[in-house]
Design an enzyme around this catalytic site. Structure first.
Site, PDB file in Angstrom:
ATOM      1  N   SER A  69      93.048 104.585  17.094  1.00 20.77           N
ATOM      2  CA  SER A  69      92.298 104.276  18.162  1.00 20.77           C
ATOM      3  C   SER A  69      91.282 103.401  17.839  1.00 20.77           C
ATOM      4  CB  SER A  69      91.574 105.535  18.843  1.00 20.77           C
ATOM      5  OG  SER A  69      92.666 106.310  19.395  1.00 20.77           O
ATOM      6  N   ASP A 443      96.832 101.891  22.799  1.00 24.68           N
ATOM      7  CA  ASP A 443      96.299 101.556  21.602  1.00 24.68           C
ATOM      8  C   ASP A 443      97.258 101.692  20.382  1.00 24.68           C
ATOM      9  OD1 ASP A 443      95.698 104.225  22.201  1.00 24.68           O
ATOM     10  OD2 ASP A 443      93.587 104.095  21.302  1.00 24.68           O
ATOM     11  N   HIS A 444      97.934 102.812  20.552  1.00 23.56           N
ATOM     12  CA  HIS A 444      98.836 103.546  19.548  1.00 23.56           C
ATOM     13  C   HIS A 444      99.745 104.444  20.028  1.00 23.56           C
ATOM     14  CE1 HIS A 444      96.463 106.950  18.898  1.00 23.56           C
ATOM     15  NE2 HIS A 444      95.363 106.224  19.173  1.00 23.56           N
TER      16      HIS A 444
END
Length: 514
Positions: A69, A443-444
């Site tokens: 993050s 974000d991922h």
């Protein structure tokens, strides 16, 4: 006052795209596919979408390293690939410059006549720390003449497998044996790395690290971890085990305490307890006057030396928007508030002129979010709907996919994704009513892979790509390209009609025409 036509970035935290597809969704615990998400399905069927790289070299991490993050939001806000502290420290250890670092030299010089305490997360997760950094620090400390080295090992189980800790502890025992360093404490990150002011957790870790309180162990640290596993405990939640200087004040006046995590947010609360005489989060009982050192900058206000000073990022997204006289809003619940503010703004606390922030409290009544996978998504959506018409651009985050994904409970992950889908629908409809535009991304990855092949929980992030969805009335007149997280800020600027600065190496992914 007339309403704005806002441009909105929605970050569905931890919501990646599993390349294995829906056929094996159950086997791999792909909560994003197993969930009933009719609105997300509608968006993917009716609006332009593409995929973004969110891990490894695409975000300034080593090749193959999962994203996280902090890194994700830094890249999203900077509009360029931001080389991460993980790589900076790796390189300093490899090229020997770590041993020449002036802050470390001073710390090791003092520790040579006292005691060096190394505190941090022991894993190869690469999100908050890396075990190789700790091993390198021990080596350099020994070469500098430090002979009393105590390691206070925080076990992970969140950014890697829940029972991988025993392997890391064994690796550490072997690696530091030639230098006489000892693992003095083992404690789970649930206690030592809380970031939500649950001080009772930190108190347990403090008592162990400073006062030697906990289970007094005659076995090795690795054996202790195995015994905890046998009792059903996993790495994140390990109660303190004490292996040296038990039941005495182990951190004393003039000792050196070095927190070797490179990520700030989960290192601050324990740092506060060491640094501030007036600290009142919990009863410390003793307040040793130590030489406190951090690997990176945890807080600009901290009166402590920093081994790796922060690299300053200029002309990031929030700055460009502010200098153009535009208004912006950042909104998230507690668990991700720092990410849409501190990290999105380049890792500094600066609040730009024209930038407002809304913090929605995360649930405090549960210990882990599998017990309330909806978290505060609905409240975030409600606050957003009430405020969005006042701003030119909004950056918002839904925390559920990541925070619940970390628990490894697939059913909870499914509920989390459904909560985000419902909240997202409310937000998108409001923006379209206002004639605005949205980019929806992550974000991922995390929630798309919550189960390992052997059926055990997977609580870590992934290296998977993440969706980028363009939602606007002109959807039929644009093409959306694949890219990386660093391309999002330039894309937002293009949607706002603002010029991209030279410092941004990313590219706008929205082009006119089909």
């Amino acid at each position: 006052m007339s309403s704005k036509k806002p441009v909105v970035l929605v970050i569905r935290d931890g919501w990646g795209r599993n390349p294995l597809g829906p056929d094996v969704a159950k086997e791999y615990g792909d909560a994003t596919v197993l969930a009933d998400t009719p609105f997300t399905d509608y968006l993917l069927a009716n609006y332009p979408h593409s995929l973004l790289g969110a891990s490894g070299e695409d975000v300034g991490l080593p090749d193959g390293q999962m994203g996280n993050s902090e890194v994700g939001h830094l890249n999203l806000g900077a509009g360029r690939v931001v080389f991460q502290d993980l790589c900076r420290v790796d390189n300093a250890i490899k090229d020997g410059s770590m041993g020449e670092n002036a802050v470390l030299k001073t710390a090791f010089s003092q520790a040579a006549s006292s005691r060096l305490h190394l505190l941090g997360l022991v894993s190869d997760g690469g999100v908050h720390s890396h075990i190789n950094h700790l091993i390198g620090i021990v080596k350099y400390a020994y070469e500098a003449g430090v002979r009393d080295i105590c390691i206070h090992a925080i076990t992970d189980g969140r950014d890697c497998s829940p029972t991988s800790g025993v392997g890391f502890i064994r690796q550490l025992e072997e690696a530091v044996r030639p230098y006489g360093a000892k693992i003095a404490t083992v404690v789970g990150r649930f206690y030592a790395m809380d970031r939500d002011k649950r001080w009772d957790r930190n108190k347990l870790a403090w008592d162990a690290i400073v006062l030697g309180r906990g289970e007094q162990c005659s076995c090795s640290p690795a054996e202790y971890v195995e015994q905890c596993y046998a009792k059903g405990e996993t790495d994140e939640f390990l109660k303190p085990g004490i292996f040296a200087y038990g039941n005495e004040q182990r951190v004393r006046d003039n000792d050196v305490v070095f927190f070797f995590n490179f990520r700030a947010d989960r290192a601050r609360q324990m740092s506060d307890a060491f640094l501030y005489p007036e600290f009142d989060g919990f009863d410390r009982e003793v307040t040793p006057k130590v030489h406190y050192v951090t690997l990176t900058e945890y807080d600009a206000k901290y009166p402590s030396p920093i081994v790796f000073e922060q690299e300053q990022l200029n002309n990031i997204f929030g700055q460009i928007v502010s200098e153009a006289g535009k208004t912006q809003l950042r909104i998230a619940e507690t668990e991700k508030y720092a990410h849409v503010t501190f990290f999105f703004n380049g890792g500094v606390e600066t609040q730009f002129p024209g930038e407002d922030r809304i913090l929605v409290p995360s649930p405090r009544e549960v210990a882990t979010y599998d017990l309330k996978p909806q978290m505060s998504a609905a409240e975030v959506a409600d606050k957003f709907v009430d405020a969005v018409n006042k701003y030119d651009v909004v950056i918002m985050n839904f925390a559920n996919g990541d925070m619940v994904g970390h628990t490894g409970f697939v059913e909870a992950g499914i509920a989390a994704c459904e909560a985000v889908d419902s909240a997202l629908e409310k937000c998108v409809k409001k923006v379209l009513e206002l004639g605005g535009k949205l980019l929806i991304t992550a974000d991922h990855g995390n929630a798309e892979h919550m189960r390992n092949e052997d059926g055990s929980p997977n609580t870590a992030h992934t290296t998977n790509l993440v969706d980028l969805i363009y939602v606007a009335d002109d959807k039929d007149q644009v093409t959306l390209s694949d890219g990386i997280l660093a391309d999002v800020a330039p894309t937002l600027l293009s949607l706002m009609g603002l010029k991209q600065p030279a410092e941004m190496s990313g590219h706008s992914l929205v082009t006119p025409g089909k």
